[in-house]
Design an enzyme around this catalytic site. Sequence first.
Site, short mmCIF file in Angstrom:
data_model
loop_
_atom_site.label_atom_id
_atom_site.label_comp_id
_atom_site.label_asym_id
_atom_site.label_seq_id
_atom_site.Cartn_x
_atom_site.Cartn_y
_atom_site.Cartn_z
CG ASP A 245 43.15 -55.26 -19.67
OD1 ASP A 245 41.90 -55.25 -19.77
OD2 ASP A 245 43.76 -54.62 -18.80
CD1 TRP A 246 36.82 -55.03 -22.72
CD2 TRP A 246 38.12 -56.55 -21.74
NE1 TRP A 246 36.03 -56.09 -22.35
CE2 TRP A 246 36.79 -57.04 -21.75
CE3 TRP A 246 39.11 -57.36 -21.19
CZ2 TRP A 246 36.45 -58.28 -21.21
CZ3 TRP A 246 38.76 -58.60 -20.65
CH2 TRP A 246 37.45 -59.04 -20.67
#
Length: 734
Positions: A245-246
């Site tokens: 995820d970012w």
Amino acid sequence: MGMNFPMVPAPAPAAGGTPAATPAPAPQGPVVGTTQQKVPGAAGTTANLADLGIPTLVVADGPAGLRISPTRPGETRTFYATAFPIATLLAASWDLDLVYQTGLDMGSEVKAYGVDVLLGPGMNIHRNPLGGRNFEYFSEDPYLTGKMAASIVKGIQANGVGTSVKHFAANNHETNRNMINVKVSPRALREIYLRGFEIVVREAAPWTVMSSYNKVNGPYTSENPELLKTVLRDDWGFKGFVMTDWFGGRNAAAQMVAGNDLLMPGGQAQMDTLLAAVRRGDLPEKYIDENVDRMLNIIRVSPTFLGHQPSNNPDLKGHAERARKTASEGMVLLKNEAATLPAKPQPVAVFGNYSYDLVSGGTGSGDVNEAYTISLPDGLSGAGFTVDAGLRTLYETYIVAEKAKQPPRRSFFAPPVIVPEMAILPKDLKKAASTNAMAIITIGRIAGEGGDRKVQDDYYLSAAEKQLIADVSKAFHAKGKKVVVMLNIGGVIETASWRDLVDGILLTWLPGQEAGNAIADVLSGKVNPSGKLPTSFLVKYEDDPAAEGFPGQEYGPEIDLGRRKVRASEITYQEGVFVGYRAFDKRNIAPAYEFGHGLSYTTFGYSDLKLSSPAFSGSVTATVTVTNTGKVAGREVVQVYLAAPGKTMEKPLAELKAFGKTGLLQPGQSETLTFTLDARSLTSFDEGRSAWVAEAGTYTVKIGASSRDIRAQANFTLATEQVVERVNKALEME
Ligand code: BGC
């Protein structure tokens, strides 16, 4: 983990980015919704290695439709995408074909706009009603979650584009998501939190998996080879690649070793650290080779690599028509006293701020930039209702004035502005009750990424909302007129304290851009509602065992992130596998509306339940006939629960193991549905043996119109215990 790598500071996000876990240098890579050259507004790209013939792949959110920027510098035309209904509504349709079609439509927009991988579906479990992203996820039940995810992934990927099923794993709420350690038993992981992912990987082969921000039983998910290799690849046979995820995780080298192949959005600092680790010999090159291999396997089948030219011209009109139909199929009629609905009262008084400011979807990366949202008054007018114009002006003027007072939203993740519920003057209410034939009140909620919901004035209605329901009901009932409440919400709220005041309740969820039209279709009876709850509605928040300890306990020193300080935290899923209806059944708690509940404008009879055999061998098939016993055409969702013997393992009272939905049955018409239970359906996860084990004894197949409305049941036996599948020991609690 076996190896000790230096910590790599994750890049801090620019405005609008996700909070990073550690103090960090300026951002180097693309961040959410900005900076993309190829597709503006896409969440990220892979590195451009044109010299090697490896092009840049574009990945973009999200679960309710493609999230890209609707405008581009220097372009006069627009690039809108369809806002489809949220995942929870899709699950409430219990219609795998419909969800496959939604996937087909979503995926065709992904392809048309030149994106390679859609960052969805989201498939975390609704563990606690306050989870801020529950609307992006399907259900409290892992089987329903997995089947829904598999259908939508198949539909999206049928276009030749990829998906990223997320957030792997146990990312069940938002508070402190980058710093929290989730302590959960291997059994609860395997049966509840990983099960949906297992189904989607085995049935639909998603191109990618997105690891989550949190830690599970110690390590960050993106740094844990037991999760990303042992379970995902060795046990389930996943062949795609894993992305973070970012800005997720902290230790880039550990992520490579764990099998988290792609770091998103990726930054020079991480690249430098990896190179240095390889050069020092700390990070053996074979890991990088594996990461690269897995990525290339996907890159070479991607639209970009295959030279696909974006048309930038998806069939938005066709998709909107289907999004409207889909939205109406997933709405749930919770209450319908004395056949209040369907109705076409003339004129109709429409109350509640959200009636005039419908929520089509949630915020954050699960939001979509759609061209329009059909408002409720417009939807009603379009369907031939006459909406009280005076009330409409009052509300619309009030909402515009209130919104003008609010400061602009600070960032992408800032909570949305909530306009306080407008108070209706007694004279306006009196007039409305005498001039209108019926009242509609909309109660709305909006939530999204980066935060969880609250108990007061959110899970529980605000005082002003309760007052509105009470006043309108009193005034309209005094005139012998009915009151219907619409719940324009993405997550569960309390209903038990006020539901007796009103005649009908329609749960519209967040229905996407065709909201007003779809609601009007159900109210008027053009569509007979057939949705059923994929998540229980509780009486009291505290009835949920997951309320205990939520959203985790902070500990240790403060870490300064510049803009804010954070501390580590942890949460123990002490309820084990007893999540959602499994918990309420065990504790003998009556929900306000149970899992699987949903009314129709007609009624259905169940008959002729037959099992293929009274003794289990390999599989058992159940057939049941459903007849429309009412006066209008309708569809019925049929649920198959299984009660298993629990001599060695404590078992839920019954668990969903199959479901189906009839076609549109005319009054008097019947359909026979067939369900097959395989050996895995009989099992629970035995931690000691690390195996899926079916205990010997008597099993009861319960055919339900809901989890608590069982219409027929039959038994079969399993003569001797069966170890159905052995898996690797992994993810033990610390
Ligand atoms: C979210 C993901 C999303 C990513 C890219 C993150 O903040 O948690 O769900 O896909 O951003 O926008």
